[in-house]
Write a protein that holds these residues in place. Structure first.
Motif, PDB file in Angstrom:
ATOM      1  N   MET A 141       2.135  -5.724  -7.727  1.00 50.32           N
ATOM      2  CA  MET A 141       1.885  -4.852  -8.894  1.00 50.32           C
ATOM      3  C   MET A 141       2.786  -3.626  -8.847  1.00 50.32           C
ATOM      4  O   MET A 141       3.305  -3.190  -9.886  1.00 50.32           O
ATOM      5  CB  MET A 141       0.408  -4.424  -8.922  1.00 50.32           C
ATOM      6  CG  MET A 141      -0.522  -5.611  -9.105  1.00 50.32           C
ATOM      7  SD  MET A 141      -2.252  -5.137  -9.287  1.00 50.32           S
ATOM      8  CE  MET A 141      -2.605  -4.426  -7.695  1.00 50.32           C
ATOM      9  N   ALA A 142       2.975  -3.063  -7.653  1.00 49.08           N
ATOM     10  CA  ALA A 142       3.838  -1.876  -7.527  1.00 49.08           C
ATOM     11  C   ALA A 142       5.256  -2.213  -7.978  1.00 49.08           C
ATOM     12  O   ALA A 142       5.891  -1.452  -8.727  1.00 49.08           O
ATOM     13  CB  ALA A 142       3.831  -1.380  -6.085  1.00 49.08           C
ATOM     14  N   GLU A 143       5.748  -3.365  -7.533  1.00 48.12           N
ATOM     15  CA  GLU A 143       7.123  -3.746  -7.897  1.00 48.12           C
ATOM     16  C   GLU A 143       7.241  -4.003  -9.398  1.00 48.12           C
ATOM     17  O   GLU A 143       8.229  -3.620 -10.032  1.00 48.12           O
ATOM     18  CB  GLU A 143       7.549  -4.985  -7.088  1.00 48.12           C
ATOM     19  CG  GLU A 143       7.724  -4.644  -5.615  1.00 48.12           C
ATOM     20  CD  GLU A 143       8.101  -5.827  -4.737  1.00 48.12           C
ATOM     21  OE1 GLU A 143       8.650  -5.586  -3.651  1.00 48.12           O
ATOM     22  OE2 GLU A 143       7.823  -6.981  -5.121  1.00 48.12           O
ATOM     23  N   ARG A 144       6.227  -4.619  -9.967  1.00 51.52           N
ATOM     24  CA  ARG A 144       6.284  -4.923 -11.398  1.00 51.52           C
ATOM     25  C   ARG A 144       6.187  -3.648 -12.246  1.00 51.52           C
ATOM     26  O   ARG A 144       6.946  -3.462 -13.219  1.00 51.52           O
ATOM     27  CB  ARG A 144       5.147  -5.897 -11.760  1.00 51.52           C
ATOM     28  CG  ARG A 144       5.057  -6.248 -13.229  1.00 51.52           C
ATOM     29  CD  ARG A 144       6.330  -6.969 -13.729  1.00 51.52           C
ATOM     30  NE  ARG A 144       6.281  -7.122 -15.168  1.00 51.52           N
ATOM     31  CZ  ARG A 144       5.855  -8.216 -15.796  1.00 51.52           C
ATOM     32  NH1 ARG A 144       5.457  -9.271 -15.097  1.00 51.52           N
ATOM     33  NH2 ARG A 144       5.840  -8.271 -17.116  1.00 51.52           N
ATOM     34  N   LEU A 145       5.277  -2.738 -11.871  1.00 48.17           N
ATOM     35  CA  LEU A 145       5.147  -1.486 -12.638  1.00 48.17           C
ATOM     36  C   LEU A 145       6.420  -0.654 -12.535  1.00 48.17           C
ATOM     37  O   LEU A 145       6.844  -0.029 -13.514  1.00 48.17           O
ATOM     38  CB  LEU A 145       3.930  -0.693 -12.153  1.00 48.17           C
ATOM     39  CG  LEU A 145       2.568  -1.342 -12.484  1.00 48.17           C
ATOM     40  CD1 LEU A 145       1.430  -0.611 -11.781  1.00 48.17           C
ATOM     41  CD2 LEU A 145       2.321  -1.370 -13.994  1.00 48.17           C
ATOM     42  N   ALA A 146       7.055  -0.669 -11.377  1.00 49.17           N
ATOM     43  CA  ALA A 146       8.329   0.052 -11.219  1.00 49.17           C
ATOM     44  C   ALA A 146       9.403  -0.585 -12.098  1.00 49.17           C
ATOM     45  O   ALA A 146      10.211   0.128 -12.717  1.00 49.17           O
ATOM     46  CB  ALA A 146       8.751   0.041  -9.753  1.00 49.17           C
ATOM     47  N   ALA A 147       9.398  -1.919 -12.170  1.00 53.69           N
ATOM     48  CA  ALA A 147      10.393  -2.607 -13.003  1.00 53.69           C
ATOM     49  C   ALA A 147      10.206  -2.262 -14.478  1.00 53.69           C
ATOM     50  O   ALA A 147      11.164  -2.286 -15.262  1.00 53.69           O
ATOM     51  CB  ALA A 147      10.284  -4.121 -12.802  1.00 53.69           C
ATOM     52  N   GLU A 148       8.954  -1.908 -14.844  1.00 51.48           N
ATOM     53  CA  GLU A 148       8.664  -1.523 -16.235  1.00 51.48           C
ATOM     54  C   GLU A 148       8.958  -0.033 -16.465  1.00 51.48           C
ATOM     55  O   GLU A 148       8.717   0.485 -17.544  1.00 51.48           O
ATOM     56  CB  GLU A 148       7.196  -1.792 -16.575  1.00 51.48           C
ATOM     57  CG  GLU A 148       6.730  -3.222 -16.377  1.00 51.48           C
ATOM     58  CD  GLU A 148       7.197  -4.170 -17.465  1.00 51.48           C
ATOM     59  OE1 GLU A 148       7.557  -3.684 -18.559  1.00 51.48           O
ATOM     60  OE2 GLU A 148       7.201  -5.386 -17.209  1.00 51.48           O
ATOM     61  N   GLY A 149       9.392   0.663 -15.420  1.00 45.93           N
ATOM     62  CA  GLY A 149       9.818   2.055 -15.607  1.00 45.93           C
ATOM     63  C   GLY A 149       8.904   3.105 -15.017  1.00 45.93           C
ATOM     64  O   GLY A 149       9.184   4.303 -15.140  1.00 45.93           O
ATOM     65  N   ALA A 150       7.816   2.703 -14.377  1.00 52.26           N
ATOM     66  CA  ALA A 150       6.910   3.701 -13.791  1.00 52.26           C
ATOM     67  C   ALA A 150       7.478   4.237 -12.476  1.00 52.26           C
ATOM     68  O   ALA A 150       8.089   3.486 -11.700  1.00 52.26           O
ATOM     69  CB  ALA A 150       5.538   3.067 -13.539  1.00 52.26           C
ATOM     70  N   LEU A 151       7.249   5.518 -12.240  1.00 53.55           N
ATOM     71  CA  LEU A 151       7.447   6.078 -10.897  1.00 53.55           C
ATOM     72  C   LEU A 151       6.186   5.704 -10.122  1.00 53.55           C
ATOM     73  O   LEU A 151       5.090   6.092 -10.519  1.00 53.55           O
ATOM     74  CB  LEU A 151       7.595   7.599 -10.970  1.00 53.55           C
ATOM     75  CG  LEU A 151       7.467   8.370  -9.651  1.00 53.55           C
ATOM     76  CD1 LEU A 151       8.563   7.979  -8.667  1.00 53.55           C
ATOM     77  CD2 LEU A 151       7.496   9.883  -9.911  1.00 53.55           C
ATOM     78  N   VAL A 152       6.342   4.935  -9.050  1.00 54.60           N
ATOM     79  CA  VAL A 152       5.166   4.354  -8.400  1.00 54.60           C
ATOM     80  C   VAL A 152       4.888   5.009  -7.046  1.00 54.60           C
ATOM     81  O   VAL A 152       5.768   5.088  -6.185  1.00 54.60           O
ATOM     82  CB  VAL A 152       5.340   2.826  -8.205  1.00 54.60           C
ATOM     83  CG1 VAL A 152       4.104   2.229  -7.516  1.00 54.60           C
ATOM     84  CG2 VAL A 152       5.560   2.137  -9.544  1.00 54.60           C
ATOM     85  N   ALA A 153       3.643   5.455  -6.879  1.00 55.49           N
ATOM     86  CA  ALA A 153       3.159   5.894  -5.570  1.00 55.49           C
ATOM     87  C   ALA A 153       2.623   4.660  -4.856  1.00 55.49           C
ATOM     88  O   ALA A 153       1.648   4.049  -5.304  1.00 55.49           O
ATOM     89  CB  ALA A 153       2.059   6.938  -5.735  1.00 55.49           C
ATOM     90  N   VAL A 154       3.297   4.277  -3.780  1.00 56.52           N
ATOM     91  CA  VAL A 154       2.937   3.082  -3.003  1.00 56.52           C
ATOM     92  C   VAL A 154       2.000   3.530  -1.886  1.00 56.52           C
ATOM     93  O   VAL A 154       2.430   3.984  -0.829  1.00 56.52           O
ATOM     94  CB  VAL A 154       4.218   2.422  -2.433  1.00 56.52           C
ATOM     95  CG1 VAL A 154       3.868   1.266  -1.503  1.00 56.52           C
ATOM     96  CG2 VAL A 154       5.130   1.947  -3.568  1.00 56.52           C
TER      97      VAL A 154
END
Ligand code: NAP
Length: 245
Positions: free
Chosen positions: A13-26
């Protein structure tokens, strides 16, 4: 922010949300190397992410988590805000009724229920209009799974929390939904898949005759995180490959 994003479904999910443009806190706890690899993989594809280490299920966990988040955002010159909260970190524990102990109940409920509630309580303070809360539950709240009775109960609490909060947070246009996977190939069930017969039994639960992959879950979560899902809240969305239909 995706909790428990160092491995398994959280990583997907982290990788997918980042691919959609989100800055992701892992977020992670023990798996520092793996969490670092998630951030590297996101950055190598042009996305942006950072790690946050906190133990969940202990007193003060939510406060520690957001102190770390706010510090990283401040370092980046960003306000301490949160747009999408994916509550994914959880512990399982195989135990039928006669095997349940008070310690097991405490452990599973501390991480899967108490921590969840306070992570959301603190998270919504940082969330603006149109925020998204996505809770990763399980098919076990529809299909009886007495092999893990306490874990099933904890996911039932999550489903109940979802509808209550969807109503509570509706005036702020924050949506709250639950995504309920069936069996997905992760460390959580590696033991059950360790023999060909065990793997075949899990695959046979789905109408597609295979075990799910983290990417099967990530696309649905990306949709729930997007503006396209703005009219959907308080829902339990099962993503189990049609398990036990
Ligand atoms: P997993 O591979 O076991 O990974 C669990 C993640 O949660 C890891 O990143 C772990 O972090 C983190 N975590 C666990 N306990 C923690 C704690 N006390 N404090 C902080 N972080 C903690 O799990 P998964 O299979 O991907 O499952 C993800 C979610 O999907 C869970 O909510 C699970 O209940 C649900 N689910 C899974 C399946 C399945 O078949 N896999 C099916 C239905 C629902 P560290 O490793 O860094 O410590």
């Amino acid at each position: 922010m995706v909790t428990g994003a160092s491995r398994g479904i959280g990583r997907g999910m982290a990788e997918r949300l980042a691919a959609e443009g989100a800055l992701v806190a892992v977020h992670y706890f023990n798996s520092a190397t793996a969490a670092g690899e998630v951030v590297d993989s996101i950055r190598s594809r042009g996305g942006d992410a950072f790690t946050l280490r906190t133990e969940l299920g202990v007193p003060g966990d939510a406060e520690a988590l957001y102190t770390a988040l706010d510090a990283e955002l401040a370092r980046r010159g960003t306000e301490p805000t949160l747009d999408i909260l994916v509550n994914n970190a959880a512990v399982s524990g195989s135990a039928r009724l006669h095997e349940v102990t008070p310690e097991l109940v405490d452990r599973i409920f501390s991480v899967n229920v108490t921590s969840l509630l306070f992570v959301i309580q603190e998270g919504v303070r940082r969330m603006g209009e149109g925020g998204r809360i996505i809770n990763i539950s399980s098919a076990v709240t529809r299909v009886a799974y007495p092999e893990s009775v306490v874990y099933s109960m904890s996911k039932g609490a999550m489903d109940t929390l979802t509808i209550a909060l969807a109503k509570e947070l509706g005036p702020r246009r924050i949506t709250v939904n639950t995504v309920s996977p069936g069996f997905v190939a992760t460390d959580m069930n590696a033991g059950l898949r360790s023999t060909p017969a065990g793997a075949a039994r899990l695959a046979d639960m789905s109408v597609f005759n295979r075990i799910g992959e983290p990417s099967d879950i990530a696309g649905i979560v990306a949709f729930l995180a997007s503006p396209d899902s703005q009219w959907m809240t308080g829902q339990r969305i099962e993503v189990s490959g049609g398990s036990h239909l």
